[in-house]
Design a protein around this motif. Structure first.
Motif, PDB file in Angstrom:
ATOM      1  N   ALA A  74       0.828  -1.212   0.000  1.00  0.00           N
ATOM      2  CA  ALA A  74       0.000   0.000   0.000  1.00  0.00           C
ATOM      3  C   ALA A  74       0.859   1.257   0.000  1.00  0.00           C
ATOM      4  CB  ALA A  74      -0.936  -0.008   1.206  1.00  0.00           C
ATOM      5  N   ARG A  75       1.955   1.232   0.728  1.00  0.00           N
ATOM      6  CA  ARG A  75       2.861   2.391   0.731  1.00  0.00           C
ATOM      7  C   ARG A  75       3.475   2.607  -0.647  1.00  0.00           C
ATOM      8  NH1 ARG A  75       5.736   1.647   6.568  1.00  0.00           N
ATOM      9  NH2 ARG A  75       4.078   2.637   7.763  1.00  0.00           N
ATOM     10  N   ALA A  76       3.893   1.536  -1.285  1.00  0.00           N
ATOM     11  CA  ALA A  76       4.461   1.655  -2.631  1.00  0.00           C
ATOM     12  C   ALA A  76       3.409   2.194  -3.596  1.00  0.00           C
ATOM     13  CB  ALA A  76       4.995   0.310  -3.111  1.00  0.00           C
ATOM     14  N   ILE A  77       2.190   1.700  -3.475  1.00  0.00           N
ATOM     15  CA  ILE A  77       1.101   2.173  -4.341  1.00  0.00           C
ATOM     16  C   ILE A  77       0.804   3.645  -4.062  1.00  0.00           C
ATOM     17  CG2 ILE A  77      -1.380   1.948  -4.795  1.00  0.00           C
ATOM     18  CD1 ILE A  77      -0.929  -1.128  -4.409  1.00  0.00           C
ATOM     19  N   GLN A  78       0.787   4.007  -2.777  1.00  0.00           N
ATOM     20  CA  GLN A  78       0.500   5.386  -2.397  1.00  0.00           C
ATOM     21  C   GLN A  78       1.562   6.335  -2.958  1.00  0.00           C
ATOM     22  OE1 GLN A  78       0.370   6.043   1.837  1.00  0.00           O
ATOM     23  NE2 GLN A  78      -0.942   7.833   1.618  1.00  0.00           N
ATOM     24  N   HIS A  79       2.806   5.934  -2.921  1.00  0.00           N
ATOM     25  CA  HIS A  79       3.891   6.770  -3.439  1.00  0.00           C
ATOM     26  C   HIS A  79       3.862   6.870  -4.965  1.00  0.00           C
ATOM     27  CE1 HIS A  79       6.520   8.102  -0.173  1.00  0.00           C
ATOM     28  NE2 HIS A  79       6.089   7.029   0.475  1.00  0.00           N
ATOM     29  N   ASN A  80       3.171   5.937  -5.595  1.00  0.00           N
ATOM     30  CA  ASN A  80       3.126   5.916  -7.054  1.00  0.00           C
ATOM     31  C   ASN A  80       1.705   6.131  -7.584  1.00  0.00           C
ATOM     32  OD1 ASN A  80       5.983   5.019  -8.007  1.00  0.00           O
ATOM     33  ND2 ASN A  80       5.519   3.788  -6.197  1.00  0.00           N
ATOM     34  N   THR A  81       0.895   6.827  -6.816  1.00  0.00           N
ATOM     35  CA  THR A  81      -0.490   7.051  -7.205  1.00  0.00           C
ATOM     36  C   THR A  81      -0.595   7.765  -8.543  1.00  0.00           C
ATOM     37  OG1 THR A  81      -1.148   7.147  -4.890  1.00  0.00           O
ATOM     38  CG2 THR A  81      -2.690   8.051  -6.464  1.00  0.00           C
ATOM     39  N   LYS A  82       0.243   8.760  -8.753  1.00  0.00           N
ATOM     40  CA  LYS A  82       0.185   9.513 -10.004  1.00  0.00           C
ATOM     41  C   LYS A  82       0.421   8.588 -11.202  1.00  0.00           C
ATOM     42  CE  LYS A  82       2.173  13.522 -12.321  1.00  0.00           C
ATOM     43  NZ  LYS A  82       3.158  14.578 -12.283  1.00  0.00           N
ATOM     44  N   LEU A  83       1.442   7.756 -11.113  1.00  0.00           N
ATOM     45  CA  LEU A  83       1.750   6.805 -12.181  1.00  0.00           C
ATOM     46  C   LEU A  83       0.574   5.850 -12.410  1.00  0.00           C
ATOM     47  CD1 LEU A  83       3.849   5.360 -14.100  1.00  0.00           C
ATOM     48  CD2 LEU A  83       4.449   3.974 -12.110  1.00  0.00           C
ATOM     49  N   LEU A  84       0.009   5.347 -11.320  1.00  0.00           N
ATOM     50  CA  LEU A  84      -1.105   4.399 -11.438  1.00  0.00           C
ATOM     51  C   LEU A  84      -2.359   5.072 -11.993  1.00  0.00           C
ATOM     52  CD1 LEU A  84      -0.532   2.400  -8.163  1.00  0.00           C
ATOM     53  CD2 LEU A  84      -0.351   1.517 -10.484  1.00  0.00           C
ATOM     54  N   LYS A  85      -2.614   6.320 -11.591  1.00  0.00           N
ATOM     55  CA  LYS A  85      -3.783   7.031 -12.127  1.00  0.00           C
ATOM     56  C   LYS A  85      -3.656   7.232 -13.628  1.00  0.00           C
ATOM     57  CE  LYS A  85      -5.432   9.578  -8.120  1.00  0.00           C
ATOM     58  NZ  LYS A  85      -5.596  10.907  -7.488  1.00  0.00           N
ATOM     59  N   GLU A  86      -2.434   7.435 -14.079  1.00  0.00           N
ATOM     60  CA  GLU A  86      -2.204   7.637 -15.513  1.00  0.00           C
ATOM     61  C   GLU A  86      -2.288   6.334 -16.297  1.00  0.00           C
ATOM     62  OE1 GLU A  86       1.654   9.461 -15.685  1.00  0.00           O
ATOM     63  OE2 GLU A  86       0.926  11.369 -14.875  1.00  0.00           O
ATOM     64  N   ASN A  87      -1.725   5.252 -15.730  1.00  0.00           N
ATOM     65  CA  ASN A  87      -1.597   4.002 -16.480  1.00  0.00           C
ATOM     66  C   ASN A  87      -2.662   2.949 -16.180  1.00  0.00           C
ATOM     67  OD1 ASN A  87       0.721   5.003 -17.697  1.00  0.00           O
ATOM     68  ND2 ASN A  87       2.020   4.246 -16.058  1.00  0.00           N
ATOM     69  N   ALA A  88      -3.202   2.959 -14.968  1.00  0.00           N
ATOM     70  CA  ALA A  88      -4.156   1.897 -14.595  1.00  0.00           C
ATOM     71  C   ALA A  88      -5.139   2.388 -13.534  1.00  0.00           C
ATOM     72  CB  ALA A  88      -3.395   0.678 -14.098  1.00  0.00           C
ATOM     73  N   PRO A  89      -5.958   3.385 -13.869  1.00  0.00           N
ATOM     74  CA  PRO A  89      -6.878   3.933 -12.860  1.00  0.00           C
ATOM     75  C   PRO A  89      -7.895   2.906 -12.361  1.00  0.00           C
ATOM     76  CG  PRO A  89      -7.384   4.830 -15.038  1.00  0.00           C
ATOM     77  CD  PRO A  89      -6.109   4.046 -15.156  1.00  0.00           C
ATOM     78  N   HIS A  90      -8.262   1.961 -13.205  1.00  0.00           N
ATOM     79  CA  HIS A  90      -9.232   0.936 -12.809  1.00  0.00           C
ATOM     80  C   HIS A  90      -8.694   0.067 -11.670  1.00  0.00           C
ATOM     81  CE1 HIS A  90      -6.615  -1.026 -15.739  1.00  0.00           C
ATOM     82  NE2 HIS A  90      -6.992  -2.198 -15.229  1.00  0.00           N
ATOM     83  N   LEU A  91      -7.373  -0.110 -11.613  1.00  0.00           N
ATOM     84  CA  LEU A  91      -6.780  -0.920 -10.541  1.00  0.00           C
ATOM     85  C   LEU A  91      -6.906  -0.206  -9.193  1.00  0.00           C
ATOM     86  CD1 LEU A  91      -3.557  -2.176 -12.356  1.00  0.00           C
ATOM     87  CD2 LEU A  91      -5.688  -3.426 -11.966  1.00  0.00           C
ATOM     88  N   LEU A  92      -6.756   1.104  -9.211  1.00  0.00           N
ATOM     89  CA  LEU A  92      -6.908   1.868  -7.964  1.00  0.00           C
ATOM     90  C   LEU A  92      -8.346   1.800  -7.459  1.00  0.00           C
ATOM     91  CD1 LEU A  92      -4.740   5.048  -8.626  1.00  0.00           C
ATOM     92  CD2 LEU A  92      -4.235   3.135  -7.114  1.00  0.00           C
ATOM     93  N   VAL A  93      -9.295   1.871  -8.372  1.00  0.00           N
ATOM     94  CA  VAL A  93     -10.709   1.788  -7.986  1.00  0.00           C
ATOM     95  C   VAL A  93     -11.000   0.434  -7.336  1.00  0.00           C
ATOM     96  CG1 VAL A  93     -13.076   1.737  -8.882  1.00  0.00           C
ATOM     97  CG2 VAL A  93     -11.462   3.442  -9.730  1.00  0.00           C
ATOM     98  N   GLU A  94     -10.476  -0.635  -7.917  1.00  0.00           N
ATOM     99  CA  GLU A  94     -10.674  -1.979  -7.356  1.00  0.00           C
ATOM    100  C   GLU A  94     -10.059  -2.100  -5.954  1.00  0.00           C
ATOM    101  OE1 GLU A  94     -12.357  -4.821  -8.267  1.00  0.00           O
ATOM    102  OE2 GLU A  94     -13.257  -3.414  -9.672  1.00  0.00           O
ATOM    103  N   LEU A  95      -8.856  -1.563  -5.800  1.00  0.00           N
ATOM    104  CA  LEU A  95      -8.208  -1.622  -4.485  1.00  0.00           C
ATOM    105  C   LEU A  95      -8.993  -0.839  -3.440  1.00  0.00           C
ATOM    106  CD1 LEU A  95      -4.394  -1.416  -5.264  1.00  0.00           C
ATOM    107  CD2 LEU A  95      -5.632  -3.305  -4.208  1.00  0.00           C
ATOM    108  N   GLN A  96      -9.530   0.288  -3.816  1.00  0.00           N
ATOM    109  CA  GLN A  96     -10.326   1.078  -2.876  1.00  0.00           C
ATOM    110  C   GLN A  96     -11.569   0.318  -2.439  1.00  0.00           C
ATOM    111  OE1 GLN A  96     -10.774   4.694  -5.125  1.00  0.00           O
ATOM    112  NE2 GLN A  96      -9.020   5.669  -4.125  1.00  0.00           N
ATOM    113  N   LYS A  97     -12.194  -0.407  -3.337  1.00  0.00           N
ATOM    114  CA  LYS A  97     -13.361  -1.223  -2.989  1.00  0.00           C
ATOM    115  C   LYS A  97     -12.971  -2.294  -1.970  1.00  0.00           C
ATOM    116  CE  LYS A  97     -15.824  -0.817  -7.366  1.00  0.00           C
ATOM    117  NZ  LYS A  97     -16.257  -1.528  -8.580  1.00  0.00           N
TER     118      LYS A  97
END
Length: 162
Positions: A74-97
């Motif tokens: 989660a820390r690694a994901i949090q530090h790379n949120t910008k990258l993930l929002k650009e490349n895989a926003p659907h993955l962030l939505v799934e993790l939040q669920k």
């Protein structure tokens, strides 16, 4: 500044944590770890409700291991949120669920633990009160007088700070 703001600021100023793999792989691993953590906590809660405390305590080590792994991801994901929002926003939505599922399970577990703690304190308190009651003699000595006074227990200590 409150502790949460201070922690967020410290986290924002700390050196970035690189993703330990491709975004899809990292999010999939975080999802899998989170699912397993929720399952372990659900099993623990079920065992606690059934009064099987020893069996529930055996889940502490795997739960801690999964939680530690998930926090790292989660820390690694949090530090790379910008990258993930650009490349895989659907993955962030799934993790939040799935984080919502974890929060729900944690709340349920906390309610069960609070109930168990309250019940055990009540039982210990009742036992202490019963042991502390002065007992009246029920027998008489050879001279017709009451036998020596029975001494009661002098108390039980209960620590309610934790």
């Amino acid at each position: 500044m409150n502790p949460h703001q201070l922690r967020a600021q410290t986290l924002a100023n700390s050196p970035p944590i690189p993703l330990p793999g491709e975004p899809e792989e990292v999010c999939a691993e975080a999802h899998q770890t989170l699912t397993r953590l929720v399952d372990v906590m659900n099993n623990e809660t079920t065992l606690l409700r059934a009064g099987r405390l020893l069996e529930a305590s055996e889940l502490a080590a795997p739960k801690a291991e999964l939680a530690q792994k998930y926090v790292g991801l989660a820390r690694a994901i949090q530090h790379n949120t910008k990258l993930l929002k650009e490349n895989a926003p659907h993955l962030l939505v799934e993790l939040q669920k799935h984080q919502s599922a974890l929060a729900t399970q944690m709340a349920d577990t906390m309610r069960v633990l609070a109930t168990a703690k309250s019940l055990s304190e009540e039982i210990v308190g009742d036992v202490a009160a019963k042991l502390g009651q002065v007992q009246k003699p029920k027998t008489y000595g050879g001279n017709g007088a009451a036998a020596a006074k029975v001494q009661s227990f002098q108390g039980v200590s209960i620590n309610k700070t934790s």
